[in-house]
Enzyme design. Structure first.
Site, mmCIF file in Angstrom:
data_model
loop_
_atom_site.group_PDB
_atom_site.id
_atom_site.type_symbol
_atom_site.label_atom_id
_atom_site.label_comp_id
_atom_site.label_asym_id
_atom_site.label_seq_id
_atom_site.Cartn_x
_atom_site.Cartn_y
_atom_site.Cartn_z
ATOM 1 N N ARG A 123 0.811 -1.222 0.000
ATOM 2 C CA ARG A 123 0.000 0.000 0.000
ATOM 3 C C ARG A 123 0.846 1.274 0.000
ATOM 4 O O ARG A 123 0.483 2.285 0.582
ATOM 5 C CB ARG A 123 -0.964 0.018 1.188
ATOM 6 C CG ARG A 123 -1.966 -1.108 1.203
ATOM 7 C CD ARG A 123 -2.859 -1.090 -0.042
ATOM 8 N NE ARG A 123 -3.724 -2.269 -0.015
ATOM 9 C CZ ARG A 123 -3.374 -3.448 -0.528
ATOM 10 N NH1 ARG A 123 -2.206 -3.584 -1.157
ATOM 11 N NH2 ARG A 123 -4.176 -4.473 -0.465
ATOM 12 N N SER A 159 -11.083 0.638 3.334
ATOM 13 C CA SER A 159 -10.382 0.278 4.572
ATOM 14 C C SER A 159 -9.574 1.476 5.059
ATOM 15 O O SER A 159 -8.728 1.993 4.329
ATOM 16 C CB SER A 159 -9.458 -0.919 4.333
ATOM 17 O OG SER A 159 -10.211 -2.062 3.988
ATOM 18 N N GLU A 209 -4.606 4.207 5.913
ATOM 19 C CA GLU A 209 -4.380 3.927 4.496
ATOM 20 C C GLU A 209 -4.604 5.153 3.620
ATOM 21 O O GLU A 209 -3.851 5.381 2.678
ATOM 22 C CB GLU A 209 -5.277 2.768 4.040
ATOM 23 C CG GLU A 209 -5.043 2.350 2.612
ATOM 24 C CD GLU A 209 -5.654 1.005 2.288
ATOM 25 O OE1 GLU A 209 -6.101 0.830 1.141
ATOM 26 O OE2 GLU A 209 -5.676 0.122 3.163
#
Length: 366
Positions: free
Chosen positions: A177, A258, A358
């Protein structure tokens, strides 16, 4: 909203003043931008940013935020004098197994275009909101696949020099990520993605399937490859059950997806966690340790779906997926940050593991 025609001042791009940003993001929070510049072509993106960056270096411009789909960003309520450059160049070209998508192309439309041409590799990334240009920044991934698996190169605008060049994937430092393109502060981007090139599989089969929930849904074994359309359908069904397919009528989808990444910890931390909980802890191998399931940690720390359970709370965890912080209507970025801090601190207090956000946080912080 006031609109004005500035001619060649911003390379012919569309310019509007006093624009609320909340409707332009999937979380639906944010301030009112002083100026919104929408760029429909790559030339406009380059011309506008060169102009704004020159002004900023001379002290003649306030903060500049660049985004496209607004699906992975939380913009602080109090940001003042903000100029937003919205990247809307959206051409997609396919030559053999090579797909080139301009940064503003809707990501799921890129996935569909590839599948319609019989190309495999993107199907597990179906249904992810946002733009093609955001995918290398975040190294977007889902259901056992990361976009870095198929990216060959990215066309970038260097903000410091104004130069445009293709940069090979090997130079982008892809990780879980993240990439060299991702910055904690979305106002300090050193480079802006203009276009992304993907090399896909022309055999008519999907990428190898490795995510247990997906293989079970398809009745396949780990490592097998399916028909891309069938894999896409299964992924969309799984995402919909978790509130991860955008639906304006469903507040469970008013989110950035998320909110926390799955933490990667040392093996001894995983072993301690297993002993502490007395349970089989979901985990996955990672290059630099053991990857844990952030959603599992949240729920075991007392933050279940729908937390805090108050029907009047403007920001709550999704009723379908504990990792999604959702706007139930009228929430602010400050409300989101309060809930995010509560969850992060609670997991840390129970398990000694600090979760990391995130999305890109602009003008706000945990």
């Amino acid at each position: 909203m006031k609109r004005r025609d500035v001619g060649s001042l911003f390379a012919g791009a569309r310019v509007a003043e006093s624009v609320p940003l909340a409707p332009l993001t999937t979380l639906r929070v944010g301030p009112v931008a002083r100026t919104l510049v929408t760029c429909d072509t790559t030339d406009q993106v380059v011309g506008v940013l060169r102009e704004l960056d020159d002004r900023a270096r001379n002290g003649d411009c306030g903060p500049v935020l660049v985004f496209a789909g607004g699906s992975n960003v939380v913009i602080g309520d109090a940001l003042a004098d903000l100029t937003v450059v919205r990247v809307a160049n959206d051409r997609v070209t396919i030559d053999g197994n090579l797909v080139r998508a301009e940064a503003g192309a809707v990501w799921d439309e890129v996935v569909v275009a590839a599948i319609e041409r019989g190309l495999g590799g993107l199907e597990c990334l179906s249904g992810i909101p946002g733009s093609a240009g955001a995918t290398p920044v975040q190294n977007v991934g889902a259901y056992g696949v990361e976009v870095s698996d198929v990216i060959t190169r990215v066309r970038l605008l260097d903000r410091s020099t104004g130069e445009v060049s293709w940069v090979p994937a090997a130079d982008l430092s892809f990780g879980y990520r993240t990439s060299v393109l991702k910055q904690a502060d979305g106002l300090a981007l050193p480079a802006v993605v203009l276009e992304v090139e993907f090399a896909l599989d022309a055999s008519g089969r999907s990428a190898p399937l490795r995510y247990g929930e997906l293989t079970a849904a398809l009745g396949m074994n780990s490592g097998e490859r399916g028909e891309p359309r069938a894999v896409r359908d299964a992924v969309l069904a799984l995402r919909a059950r978790k509130g991860m397919v955008l639906d304006a009528a469903d507040h469970d989808t008013w989110s950035v997806g998320s909110f926390f990444t799955n933490p990667v910890v040392a093996p001894e931390i995983y072993e301690r966690l297993a002993a502490q909980t007395g349970e089989s802890v979901p985990h996955y191998p990672a290059p630099d340790g053991v990857k844990l399931a952030a959603g599992w940690l949240l729920e075991r720390a007392g933050f279940g779906k729908g937390y805090p359970g108050d029907p009047h709370a403007r920001c709550r965890l999704s009723s379908k997926h504990a990792l999604a912080l959702t706007n139930r209507g009228g929430a602010t970025a400050a409300d989101v940050m309060v809930l995010a801090r509560t969850v992060r601190d609670g997991v840390r207090d129970v398990f000694g593991i600090t979760l990391k956000p995130e999305p890109v946080l602009v003008g706000c912080a945990l």
